[in-house]
Design an enzyme around this catalytic site. Structure first.
Site: not given
Ligand code: APR
Length: 306
Positions: A7, A9, A80, A93, A118, A173
């Site tokens: 991930g 992100g 979220r 998720n 989460n 959490h």
């Molecule tokens: N494999 C790899 N990456 C994935 C997959 C997958 N199957 N599905 C989604 N992703 C990636 C998305 O493409 C995105 O880039 O996960 C990333 C999530 O990043 P954000 O949307 O920016 O979310 P972020 O703020 O990083 O939070 C991620 O952490 O704190 C927790 O609640 C929050 O569950 C959330 C997680």
């Protein structure tokens, strides 16, 4: 040392930056959107000469690159949106985390997994059951974040240095998190001697609502500076074998008289993952609240098989 972050992100890329800037480990950023991971890895690498780090970073959608990782951090999933609770992310998720876990099990079977996605306690349980890893090797990051938010709120409310605050929050959490006031001190004085019941309620409510407040202010996305700091703290504890006590979500097998759920409790973390689960004395209300959280998590998973 090698840390893979699934991930790329907000949380994943901020965590990558923290690890690189401290030269803690080489980083592999994996995302389903390969170009996002590649772009972020390139951007991070371009800061090396300014910040003076030697560690390397690569971005990819190819899970084969996570082999031999010392630690894999799972941040993949949806964040979220305003009006959503962490629980609203559960179904979506869960399927992402299960898919990621199967790949981790196959390609990095010896690794330690730190879960950030989460709803945290449920996702930690899903990773543990899907990978089949020993419980010492699956660690959910949330307690350090909740404690840090509680410390910040106490420091602000009473105009105290944040470093003078020691506190403890266990359990889920979520809004059901349990602040342990007998372990909460400011400048070595118990918080109950400093704060009135009304003031205490105010800082506790603010701590419980911290994630939600940030989601609503941001309008899109959720918190990532403090969550990535929390994940960094756990990764560092593993790589440096620090064995410092911190709160993490771990699989309970009889501790606190609870079985077969993951919940936040004080633990020691080192090179092998969780080296000790610490059982502190709880009041009757605190015990009851922890058991209620365990029951609600068990109920949630009663219709799933792993
Ligand atoms: N494999 C790899 N990456 C994935 C997959 C997958 N199957 N599905 C989604 N992703 C990636 C998305 O493409 C995105 O880039 O996960 C990333 C999530 O990043 P954000 O949307 O920016 O979310 P972020 O703020 O990083 O939070 C991620 O952490 O704190 C927790 O609640 C929050 O569950 C959330 C997680």
């Amino acid at each position: 040392m090698k840390v893979s972050i699934i991930g790329a992100g907000n949380v994943g890329s901020m965590l990558a930056a923290r690890i690189l800037e401290k030269d803690l480990a080489d980083v592999i950023l994996v995302d389903i959107i390969g170009n996002l991971a590649r772009a972020k890895a390139l951007d991070l690498k371009h800061s090396a000469s300014i910040l003076g780090f030697q560690s390397t970073c690569a971005g990819t959608d190819d899970y084969n690159l996570i082999d031999d990782s010392n630690v894999v951090v799972i941040t993949a999933g949806l964040a979220r949106k305003p009006g959503m609770s962490r629980e609203d992310l559960f179904q979506k998720n869960l399927s992402i985390v299960k898919e990621v876990s199967l790949k981790v099990k196959k390609i990095a079977p010896e690794t330690i997994v730190v879960v950030v996605t989460n709803p945290l306690d449920a996702m930690t349980y899903a990773v543990l059951k899907t990978t089949g890893f020993k419980r010492e090797k699956v660690i959910g990051m949330a307690g350090v974040l909740d404690c840090s938010r509680f410390s910040a709120n106490i420091a602000e409310k009473f105009n105290l240095p944040v470093r003078s605050i020691e506190c403890l929050i266990i359990g889920m959490h979520s809004d059901a998190m349990i602040p342990i006031l007998s372990h909460t001190r400011a400048s070595q004085t118990n918080i109950k001697q400093i704060a009135s019941p009304e003031q205490l309620k105010e800082v506790i409510d603010k701590t419980k609502g911290a994630g939600k407040e940030i989601v609503s202010l941001l309008g899109s996305g959720s918190a990532y500076f403090a969550p990535s700091a929390g994940a960094f703290f756990i990764v560092k504890s593993i790589l440096k074998n620090s064995k410092r006590t911190l709160v993490a979500s771990v699989y309970l097998e009889g501790e606190y008289d609870i079985n077969d759920v993951c919940l936040g409790v004080p633990v020691k973390i080192g090179a092998e993952g969780i080296s000790q689960i610490i059982e502190i004395r709880l009041s009757r209300e605190e015990k009851k609240a922890l058991k209620e959280s365990a029951s609600s998590l068990k109920q949630k998973f009663s219709k799933f098989s792993f």
